[in-house]
Design an enzyme around this catalytic site. Sequence first.
Site, PDB file in Angstrom:
ATOM      1  N   HIS A   1       0.818  -1.221   0.000  1.00 46.09           N
ATOM      2  CA  HIS A   1       0.000   0.000   0.000  1.00 46.09           C
ATOM      3  C   HIS A   1       0.848   1.267   0.000  1.00 46.09           C
ATOM      4  O   HIS A   1       0.415   2.300  -0.526  1.00 46.09           O
ATOM      5  CB  HIS A   1      -0.944  -0.011   1.206  1.00 46.09           C
TER       6      HIS A   1
ATOM      7  N   GLU B   1      -8.816   5.336  -6.120  1.00 45.97           N
ATOM      8  CA  GLU B   1      -7.953   5.637  -7.258  1.00 45.97           C
ATOM      9  C   GLU B   1      -8.710   6.380  -8.348  1.00 45.97           C
ATOM     10  O   GLU B   1      -8.323   6.377  -9.522  1.00 45.97           O
ATOM     11  CB  GLU B   1      -7.352   4.349  -7.832  1.00 45.97           C
TER      12      GLU B   1
END
Length: 361
Positions: free
Chosen positions: A244, A274
């Site tokens: 991450h 995203e």
Amino acid sequence: MLFDLRLIRDWWREDVDYQWVVDAIAARSALGGLRVAVGLCGLAAPIIAVLTVLSPVRPMDSTSRMLLLLLAGVGVVWCARWWVRPWPGETESLILIAIADVCVTAVCAVSPGYVVRAVGMMMLLIIGIYVSALHNPKVLAVQTVWSLLAVVLLSIPLLRGGDITSALIMLLGMSAAVIVPPGLQFCYSLLRGEMLSDPLTGLLSRRGLDYHAAIWFSRRAPGPTCVLMIDLDRFKAVNDTHGHSTGDEVLISTADRLRRTAPADSIVSRFGGEEFAIIVRLPIDPAVEVADRLRRAVAEPLGSIAVTASIGLAAFPARVTPTRDCDLVRRTLGSADSAMYRAKQQGGNAIVTAENSLTYP
């Protein structure tokens, strides 16, 4: 440098969304109590005017006494407006501020006592605090200049009478006091910017997009405008493969590329995860060209990692006049989002427009 002057520049240029601030207060069920408080603060001016007429140091001429009673009547009506009617719109708020400034200054000018003038300066300061919370820096600057000019006007009789010390006290006192509202507004600006920004990328958050879009569509002349919804393709694989923290680096890099590549006056935001949203002031065809530049910028490798983007594009309906239609913004964002998902279904790294499902490249 001890202080970044760009913060001052950004604060001065900020266009505060008055209605957004009011709606935020209303959402916490605090608007009613605030209306009562504003009315109570305003009630001080007519009470002071009446007490001045009744006091031993009242003005000697009848014209001044009648003017004080007239100002008291205006003040009562001003207060009643806050108590019996809904919260004012932006234009009416500005009118009420102007009336309050003029009435307070007039009461101080007609009243002969120092006490009344000292209280009047405090009331001008309170008006400035109200302006700092709800209006933009330029409105506050006008109100601040009025307060300083009012004190200069009230100091002239003292200077003519030889009481230089009292005149200097009034001038220095108000000069120090008028620093408070701009200081408060500057802090509000920093906090508002922090609240409307995405902490990871520094772009606007989804709430920030709503805020700035509302300002743009309600205050600017209508013109061709499009929204681009951008989603990184197969981004989950980046997190699963590299972790991450690397995924965060990709998001930060993507945000920087979008910010640099988008037209200078665009609204650029991280919509969530995203997914990014950009509002551009362009017709559909030039907006498609911008979308392709954004697509290519995102696709540039970041070290050993390369991601692509699916982009959906939708044009806002043509408008004859400015409007604060939040549903219009949401519907257009929804259309661009649907187009973006069609681009993903085609394999990604593509642009799809909501109007005619044109794919590019």
